[in-house]
Design an enzyme around this catalytic site. Structure first.
Site, PDB file in Angstrom:
ATOM      1  N   ARG A  79       0.832  -1.205   0.000  1.00  0.00           N
ATOM      2  CA  ARG A  79       0.000   0.000   0.000  1.00  0.00           C
ATOM      3  C   ARG A  79       0.870   1.260   0.000  1.00  0.00           C
ATOM      4  NH1 ARG A  79      -3.830  -0.206   4.645  1.00  0.00           N
ATOM      5  NH2 ARG A  79      -4.432   1.809   3.796  1.00  0.00           N
ATOM      6  N   GLN A 110      -9.283  11.161   7.598  1.00  0.00           N
ATOM      7  CA  GLN A 110      -9.088   9.773   8.044  1.00  0.00           C
ATOM      8  C   GLN A 110      -8.043   9.091   7.169  1.00  0.00           C
ATOM      9  OE1 GLN A 110     -13.190   7.801   8.898  1.00  0.00           O
ATOM     10  NE2 GLN A 110     -13.614   9.541   7.570  1.00  0.00           N
ATOM     11  N   ASN A 111      -7.652   9.771   6.084  1.00  0.00           N
ATOM     12  CA  ASN A 111      -6.726   9.144   5.130  1.00  0.00           C
ATOM     13  C   ASN A 111      -5.299   9.163   5.658  1.00  0.00           C
ATOM     14  OD1 ASN A 111      -8.994   8.895   3.655  1.00  0.00           O
ATOM     15  ND2 ASN A 111      -8.512  10.518   2.201  1.00  0.00           N
ATOM     16  N   ASP A 113      -2.681   8.779   3.554  1.00  0.00           N
ATOM     17  CA  ASP A 113      -1.813   8.847   2.370  1.00  0.00           C
ATOM     18  C   ASP A 113      -1.026  10.145   2.220  1.00  0.00           C
ATOM     19  OD1 ASP A 113      -3.793  10.680   1.417  1.00  0.00           O
ATOM     20  OD2 ASP A 113      -4.917   9.046   0.478  1.00  0.00           O
ATOM     21  N   HIS A 128      -6.190   9.111  11.581  1.00  0.00           N
ATOM     22  CA  HIS A 128      -5.798   7.687  11.616  1.00  0.00           C
ATOM     23  C   HIS A 128      -4.325   7.466  11.295  1.00  0.00           C
ATOM     24  CE1 HIS A 128     -10.277   6.343  10.934  1.00  0.00           C
ATOM     25  NE2 HIS A 128     -10.006   6.552  12.211  1.00  0.00           N
ATOM     26  N   CYS A 159      16.415   1.914  19.342  1.00  0.00           N
ATOM     27  CA  CYS A 159      16.397   0.912  20.425  1.00  0.00           C
ATOM     28  C   CYS A 159      16.334  -0.533  19.931  1.00  0.00           C
ATOM     29  CB  CYS A 159      15.236   1.196  21.385  1.00  0.00           C
ATOM     30  SG  CYS A 159      13.630   0.780  20.688  1.00  0.00           S
ATOM     31  N   GLY A 196     -16.341  11.911   0.936  1.00  0.00           N
ATOM     32  CA  GLY A 196     -15.733  10.631   0.563  1.00  0.00           C
ATOM     33  C   GLY A 196     -15.541   9.671   1.714  1.00  0.00           C
ATOM     34  N   SER A 198     -17.641   6.720   4.204  1.00  0.00           N
ATOM     35  CA  SER A 198     -18.874   5.940   4.394  1.00  0.00           C
ATOM     36  C   SER A 198     -19.535   6.281   5.722  1.00  0.00           C
ATOM     37  CB  SER A 198     -18.557   4.446   4.331  1.00  0.00           C
ATOM     38  OG  SER A 198     -17.597   4.114   5.326  1.00  0.00           O
TER      39      SER A 198
HETATM   40  C1  BJW Z   1     -16.156   8.658  -3.135  1.00  0.00           C
HETATM   41  C2  BJW Z   1     -15.524   8.510  -4.337  1.00  0.00           C
HETATM   42  C3  BJW Z   1     -15.165   9.677  -4.984  1.00  0.00           C
HETATM   43  C4  BJW Z   1     -15.911   6.549  -3.626  1.00  0.00           C
HETATM   44  N1  BJW Z   1     -15.433  10.850  -4.410  1.00  0.00           N
HETATM   45  N2  BJW Z   1     -16.413   9.831  -2.584  1.00  0.00           N
HETATM   46  C5  BJW Z   1     -19.312   2.662  17.746  1.00  0.00           C
HETATM   47  C6  BJW Z   1     -20.162   1.814  17.085  1.00  0.00           C
HETATM   48  C7  BJW Z   1     -19.692   0.650  16.453  1.00  0.00           C
HETATM   49  C8  BJW Z   1     -18.341   0.333  16.470  1.00  0.00           C
HETATM   50  C9  BJW Z   1     -17.483   1.179  17.112  1.00  0.00           C
HETATM   51  C10 BJW Z   1     -17.973   2.326  17.743  1.00  0.00           C
HETATM   52  N3  BJW Z   1     -16.917   2.984  18.278  1.00  0.00           N
HETATM   53  C11 BJW Z   1     -15.795   2.292  17.986  1.00  0.00           C
HETATM   54  C12 BJW Z   1     -16.095   1.187  17.282  1.00  0.00           C
HETATM   55  C13 BJW Z   1     -15.112   0.179  16.766  1.00  0.00           C
HETATM   56  C14 BJW Z   1     -14.413   0.614  15.500  1.00  0.00           C
HETATM   57  C15 BJW Z   1     -15.492   0.930  14.481  1.00  0.00           C
HETATM   58  O1  BJW Z   1     -15.862   2.053  14.229  1.00  0.00           O
HETATM   59  N4  BJW Z   1     -15.992  -0.118  13.819  1.00  0.00           N
HETATM   60  C16 BJW Z   1     -17.034   0.035  12.794  1.00  0.00           C
HETATM   61  C17 BJW Z   1     -16.424  -0.348  11.432  1.00  0.00           C
HETATM   62  C18 BJW Z   1     -18.192  -0.822  13.166  1.00  0.00           C
HETATM   63  N5  BJW Z   1     -13.559   1.756  15.751  1.00  0.00           N
HETATM   64  C19 BJW Z   1     -12.302   1.627  16.209  1.00  0.00           C
HETATM   65  O2  BJW Z   1     -11.849   0.542  16.512  1.00  0.00           O
HETATM   66  C20 BJW Z   1     -11.484   2.886  16.394  1.00  0.00           C
HETATM   67  N6  BJW Z   1     -10.915   2.915  17.692  1.00  0.00           N
HETATM   68  C21 BJW Z   1     -11.654   3.049  18.801  1.00  0.00           C
HETATM   69  O3  BJW Z   1     -12.838   3.220  18.786  1.00  0.00           O
HETATM   70  O4  BJW Z   1     -10.903   2.983  19.937  1.00  0.00           O
HETATM   71  C22 BJW Z   1     -11.586   3.007  21.194  1.00  0.00           C
HETATM   72  C23 BJW Z   1     -10.524   2.841  22.256  1.00  0.00           C
HETATM   73  C24 BJW Z   1     -10.439   3.788  23.276  1.00  0.00           C
HETATM   74  C25 BJW Z   1      -9.459   3.615  24.263  1.00  0.00           C
HETATM   75  C26 BJW Z   1      -8.597   2.525  24.233  1.00  0.00           C
HETATM   76  C27 BJW Z   1      -8.695   1.585  23.218  1.00  0.00           C
HETATM   77  C28 BJW Z   1      -9.666   1.750  22.218  1.00  0.00           C
HETATM   78  C29 BJW Z   1     -10.292   2.899  15.423  1.00  0.00           C
HETATM   79  C30 BJW Z   1     -10.702   2.900  14.000  1.00  0.00           C
HETATM   80  C31 BJW Z   1      -9.464   2.763  13.107  1.00  0.00           C
HETATM   81  C32 BJW Z   1      -9.845   2.645  11.647  1.00  0.00           C
HETATM   82  N7  BJW Z   1      -8.675   2.242  10.925  1.00  0.00           N
HETATM   83  C33 BJW Z   1      -8.752   2.179   9.468  1.00  0.00           C
HETATM   84  C34 BJW Z   1      -7.397   1.668   8.921  1.00  0.00           C
HETATM   85  C35 BJW Z   1      -6.356   2.787   9.016  1.00  0.00           C
HETATM   86  C36 BJW Z   1      -4.986   2.311   8.659  1.00  0.00           C
HETATM   87  C37 BJW Z   1      -4.890   1.809   7.261  1.00  0.00           C
HETATM   88  O5  BJW Z   1      -5.158   2.539   6.281  1.00  0.00           O
HETATM   89  O6  BJW Z   1      -4.517   0.653   7.100  1.00  0.00           O
HETATM   90  O7  BJW Z   1      -9.071   3.467   8.940  1.00  0.00           O
HETATM   91  S1  BJW Z   1     -10.093   1.139   8.872  1.00  0.00           S
HETATM   92  C38 BJW Z   1     -10.539   2.213   7.511  1.00  0.00           C
HETATM   93  O8  BJW Z   1     -11.851   2.781   7.752  1.00  0.00           O
HETATM   94  C39 BJW Z   1      -9.537   3.372   7.574  1.00  0.00           C
HETATM   95  C40 BJW Z   1     -10.415   4.526   7.230  1.00  0.00           C
HETATM   96  O9  BJW Z   1      -9.824   5.745   7.646  1.00  0.00           O
HETATM   97  C41 BJW Z   1     -11.710   4.193   7.937  1.00  0.00           C
HETATM   98  C42 BJW Z   1     -12.915   4.918   7.375  1.00  0.00           C
HETATM   99  O10 BJW Z   1     -13.157   4.511   6.065  1.00  0.00           O
HETATM  100  P1  BJW Z   1     -13.611   5.601   4.978  1.00  0.00           P
HETATM  101  O11 BJW Z   1     -12.534   6.590   4.799  1.00  0.00           O
HETATM  102  O12 BJW Z   1     -14.935   6.109   5.315  1.00  0.00           O
HETATM  103  O13 BJW Z   1     -13.622   4.715   3.647  1.00  0.00           O
HETATM  104  P2  BJW Z   1     -14.766   3.743   3.092  1.00  0.00           P
HETATM  105  O14 BJW Z   1     -14.157   2.849   2.114  1.00  0.00           O
HETATM  106  O15 BJW Z   1     -15.555   3.145   4.189  1.00  0.00           O
HETATM  107  O16 BJW Z   1     -15.761   4.762   2.328  1.00  0.00           O
HETATM  108  C43 BJW Z   1     -15.370   5.411   1.160  1.00  0.00           C
HETATM  109  C44 BJW Z   1     -16.496   6.310   0.704  1.00  0.00           C
HETATM  110  O17 BJW Z   1     -16.036   7.053  -0.411  1.00  0.00           O
HETATM  111  C45 BJW Z   1     -17.755   5.549   0.252  1.00  0.00           C
HETATM  112  O18 BJW Z   1     -18.884   6.107   0.901  1.00  0.00           O
HETATM  113  C46 BJW Z   1     -17.818   5.806  -1.258  1.00  0.00           C
HETATM  114  O19 BJW Z   1     -19.140   5.937  -1.735  1.00  0.00           O
HETATM  115  C47 BJW Z   1     -17.068   7.091  -1.357  1.00  0.00           C
HETATM  116  N8  BJW Z   1     -16.430   7.344  -2.642  1.00  0.00           N
HETATM  117  N9  BJW Z   1     -15.408   7.116  -4.593  1.00  0.00           N
HETATM  118  C48 BJW Z   1     -16.052  10.861  -3.200  1.00  0.00           C
HETATM  119  N10 BJW Z   1     -14.532   9.603  -6.182  1.00  0.00           N
END
Ligand code: BJW
Length: 254
Positions: A79, A110-111, A113, A128, A159, A196, A198
């Site tokens: 990636r 959240q990106n 990149d 993130h 280290c 952009g 979800s």
């Molecule tokens: C376009 C387009 C174009 C297409 N133009 N648009 C409450 C409820 C339920 C669950 C939870 C909750 N609170 C916490 C949770 C758990 C979890 C969570 O949310 N889970 C859900 C999935 C159910 N959250 C966590 O675990 C977070 N941590 C946490 O809560 O910690 C608590 C804690 C406290 C104290 C101690 C310990 C813990 C952390 C979340 C980390 C997310 N990590 C990732 C990976 C990052 C690293 C990597 O890149 O490898 O982050 S997962 C992934 O999802 C990434 C993204 O930033 C994130 C969001 O995704 P995003 O950006 O929305 O992308 P997509 O693909 O989902 O959507 C893309 C959109 O673009 C779509 O809508 C398309 O239509 C659109 N699109 N083309 C504009 N051209």
């Protein structure tokens, strides 16, 4: 696009420009869709999203890294290369320009990149983390690499502990600086732009809810509806690489 729906979209863009002209503090949250037109795959899009091909619990959790660090590193190196080869798209540049045209703009991404920064948004809040940085697993600080050890894993130059990508995995807390700055901006802005994303992953998805609760106007840019769409005051349905430049042009022309 049908003529009627193109007209409706142009009208929504014009209304969004009117709201932007009145705004004193704009808070923007971007997600993976923002970089889709730069060739970086989103996570949850049905055919092209990373999670349609890979299992998050095997690659993006602390448990996965503990179980199989080599596999996780291979995925992240792949990636990283995609990110290194990509360029900011017109949406990234339009957002950087927008920041110069409103009294105040806080950009939360959240990106991982770094494309906003490369387009000129130097103060983007990385919610993130950043995929191009390494972090030491012992000191939890951003680290530079010594080298790949005999085990095939990168080690901290300072280290010798194993390194990991400086990103936030599922189940991990958001770093406190970005979390506090983003929460403050979302609850004090008068216009919130969700672009952009979800709007499924928390706590990032809670930022739009905080803005709505504080009375801000919420505008979404996304080709597809999300859980936020019914609550947004305006939904611009289309790609951000086209709609953000159109919004900027409408702001200039008005
Ligand atoms: C376009 C387009 C174009 C297409 N133009 N648009 C409450 C409820 C339920 C669950 C939870 C909750 N609170 C916490 C949770 C758990 C979890 C969570 O949310 N889970 C859900 C999935 C159910 N959250 C966590 O675990 C977070 N941590 C946490 O809560 O910690 C608590 C804690 C406290 C104290 C101690 C310990 C813990 C952390 C979340 C980390 C997310 N990590 C990732 C990976 C990052 C690293 C990597 O890149 O490898 O982050 S997962 C992934 O999802 C990434 C993204 O930033 C994130 C969001 O995704 P995003 O950006 O929305 O992308 P997509 O693909 O989902 O959507 C893309 C959109 O673009 C779509 O809508 C398309 O239509 C659109 N699109 N083309 C504009 N051209």
């Amino acid at each position: 696009m049908e003529e009627g729906s193109a007209g409706a979209l142009a009208d929504t863009v014009a209304r969004a420009a009117v709201a932007l002209r009145k705004a004193r503090h704009v808070c923007v949250l971007t997600g993976a869709g923002m970089s889709a037109e730069s060739g970086i795959p989103t996570f949850r899009d049905a055919l092209t999203g990373l999670w349609s091909r890979f299992r998050p619990e095997e690659l993006a959790t602390p448990e996965a890294f503990e179980r199989d660090p080599k596999l996780v590193w291979q995925w992240y190196e792949w990636r990283r290369e995609l990110v290194r080869q990509s360029q900011p798209n017109p949406g990234h540049y339009a957002l950087a320009e927008l920041a110069r045209r409103v009294p105040r703009l806080t950009l939360v991404t959240q990106n991982v990149d770094g494309l906003h920064q490369r387009a000129g948004s130097s103060d983007a809040i990385e919610y993130h983390g950043n995929i191009l940085r390494d972090r030491c697993t012992r000191e939890a600080a951003v680290a530079s690499r010594a080298d790949w050890s005999a085990s095939g894993l990168p080690e901290c130059a300072a280290c010798g502990a194993p390194l990991r990508p400086d990103v936030v995995w599922f189940g991990e807390p958001i770093p406190s600086g970005p979390m506090l700055r983003a929460a403050d901006a979302a609850s004090h802005c008068d216009l919130f732009l969700s672009i952009g994303t979800s709007a499924l992953v928390y706590p990032a998805a809670g930022l739009a809810e905080a803005a709505l609760g504080a009375g801000a106007t919420v505008i979404e840019i996304n080709p597809n509806p999300t859980d936020l769409t019914p609550h947004a005051h305006l939904a611009l349905q289309g790609p951000s690489g086209q709609l953000l430049p159109a919004l900027l042009a409408a702001l200039r022309d008005g």
